[in-house]
Design an enzyme around this catalytic site. Structure first.
Site, short mmCIF file in Angstrom:
data_model
loop_
_atom_site.label_atom_id
_atom_site.label_comp_id
_atom_site.label_asym_id
_atom_site.label_seq_id
_atom_site.Cartn_x
_atom_site.Cartn_y
_atom_site.Cartn_z
N LYS A 47 1.01 -1.46 0.15
CA LYS A 47 0.23 0.25 0.11
C LYS A 47 0.79 1.21 -0.01
O LYS A 47 2.08 1.22 0.50
CB LYS A 47 -0.93 0.04 1.31
CG LYS A 47 -2.00 0.98 1.21
CD LYS A 47 -3.32 0.11 0.27
CE LYS A 47 -4.52 0.84 0.61
NZ LYS A 47 -5.59 0.10 0.15
N1 GLU Z 1 -7.40 0.05 -3.18
C1 GLU Z 1 -7.97 -1.07 -3.47
C2 GLU Z 1 -8.04 -2.09 -2.12
O1 GLU Z 1 -8.01 -1.41 -0.98
C3 GLU Z 1 -7.50 -1.75 -4.56
C4 GLU Z 1 -6.24 -2.32 -4.65
C5 GLU Z 1 -5.71 -2.79 -6.03
O2 GLU Z 1 -6.71 -2.87 -7.04
O3 GLU Z 1 -4.83 -3.30 -6.12
O4 GLU Z 1 -8.22 -2.99 -2.38
#
Ligand code: GLU
Length: 411
Positions: free
Chosen positions: A102
């Site tokens: 993240k």
């Molecule tokens: N931000 C989204 C999540 O928390 C999607 C992450 C992604 O598609 O890699 O799952």
């Protein structure tokens, strides 16, 4: 309690069930790499601003690390670390070949112009381009970022490393993206909400729903559930809550928000209520789809919904989770409920690698298949062991990551 401590607590509940050793717990909880960078940018007024950006790469035992990029003023290392770890368990629960990561930048996007947003994004990639890539770590949208931001990330990364659209997902459909990615998280939430409602013995027609947050996730979940005949009695955004006993006209609310810079401010199709009271409404289904940590020990006792589906990441604090469990409230946890986004990100990455385009029908069909399979496995394990759906989902995720780690050879 800090965000990472909360994830650690949920992790340990599942690790107890799995009888994991302390050494294994420490290995699985520790991030592989945490990067903090300086983002120095010139703002439109000529002033210099120095922002802080983060990328936490938690685990890659099951594949390249994967997770969104959040632009929000409350972003800090602890939050990014907790969200990176949630991504590892999330990709494992839905069994797609990824690890977890993240990123985030501590900035208030509402105060930025389009050009400033672009400069910040490109500068962030300048600082990070060596540690991300289609086989290592693949960013995607999250709060405060969107398809346009993803296009800038691809373009900037490609300047250093050559053409490769698979370095980032959630790109515009017209620019190497995939149809259905934008709706995917909300749609996945909708699909699993209906399944859980059914398991609890209700029918969509008799299901009143309150949705906190009307951004990408909340509005698409609302659209899906509205089309499935549920009654969406309340929605909200930063401007407040909106309530209508016999159901809000969701297409009309979406049209309104689109015409008013993505805000419901002034929406007259429902009565105005406070954001706090939305959480405490007498409904069959409550969907927190905004920030984390909104259901706490302070308001848990007032929550009347027998089912909470976590569209946001970490909306329920652990102490509240315990209080709600004691009262028999069912919680469909984030790492399962909102995994539709990363699932369709995976399809986009596959499409980019194969240079073969997917149609919307195929995306939706595959999304439903992946989400249903993960739901059935989690539900079954929870029943078998008489544990919460959260602990069951964590168990599934942790056991898959643990197994891959051991198979690869740890040291
Ligand atoms: N931000 C989204 C999540 O928390 C999607 C992450 C992604 O598609 O890699 O799952």
């Amino acid at each position: 309690m800090k965000s990472f401590e909360a994830v650690e607590l949920y992790f340990n509940r599942a690790a107890d069930q799995l009888e994991l050793t302390d050494n294994m717990r420490k290995l699985l909880l520790t991030a592989k790499r945490e990067v903090q960078v300086q983002i120095a940018v010139e703002m439109d007024n000529g002033e210099l601003q120095t922002l802080i950006g983060y990328r936490v790469q938690h685990d890659n035992a099951r594949g390249p690390m994967k997770g969104g990029l959040r632009f929000h003023h409350e972003v800090d290392l602890d939050e990014v670390r907790s969200l990176a770890s949630l991504m590892t368990w999330k990709t494992a629960v839905v069994n797609i070949p990824y690890g977890g990561a993240k990123g985030g930048v501590a900035v208030d996007v509402r105060k930025l112009s389009e050009r400033e947003l672009e400069r910040i994004t490109r500068k962030f990639v300048d600082e990070l381009h060596d540690v991300i890539g289609p086989d290592t770590d693949i960013p995607a949208p999250d709060m405060g970022t969107n398809a346009e931001v993803m296009a800038w990330i691809m373009n900037q990364h490609n300047k250093y490393h050559g053409f490769n659209p698979g370095v980032v997902t959630g790109k515009p459909v017209e620019h190497y993206g995939i149809p259905g990615r934008e709706e995917a998280t909300g749609r996945g939430v909708g699909i699993l909400s209906l399944k859980t409602v059914g398991r609890l013995g209700h029918r969509p027609q008799n299901t009143r729903v309150a949705i906190q947050g009307f951004g990408n996730v909340g509005s698409h979940a609302a659209t899906f559930l509205h089309a499935a005949d549920c009654k969406i009695v309340a929605i909200s955004d930063v401007s407040g809550g909106y309530y209508k006993e016999d159901g809000i006209n969701i297409p009309e609310a979406i049209r309104y928000a689109n015409e008013h810079r993505h805000s419901l401010e002034g929406f007259s199709g429902a009565e105005k209520i406070s954001n706090d009271s939305l959480l405490e409404l007498d409904v069959e289904l409550l969907i927190p789809a905004a920030l984390g940590g909104v259901i706490t020990a302070e308001n848990a006792a007032q929550i009347r919904a027998p089912l909470i589906v976590e569209a946001a990441n970490a909306p329920v604090r652990p102490d509240a989770d315990e209080m709600l469990a004691e009262r028999g409230v069912t919680i469909l946890p984030d790492i399962l409920a909102n995994a539709g986004g990363v699932t369709v990100s995976y399809f986009e990455w596959v499409q980019n690698r194969q240079y073969y385009s997917w149609g919307l029908d195929r995306v939706r069909q595959e999304l439903e298949r992946v989400m249903t399979c993960a739901f059935e496995e989690t539900w079954e394990l929870a029943r078998e062991r008489d544990i919460s759906l959260r602990t069951a989902a964590f168990m599934l995720g942790i056991s898959r990551v643990g197994r891959a780690t051991v198979l690869a050879g740890i040291t």
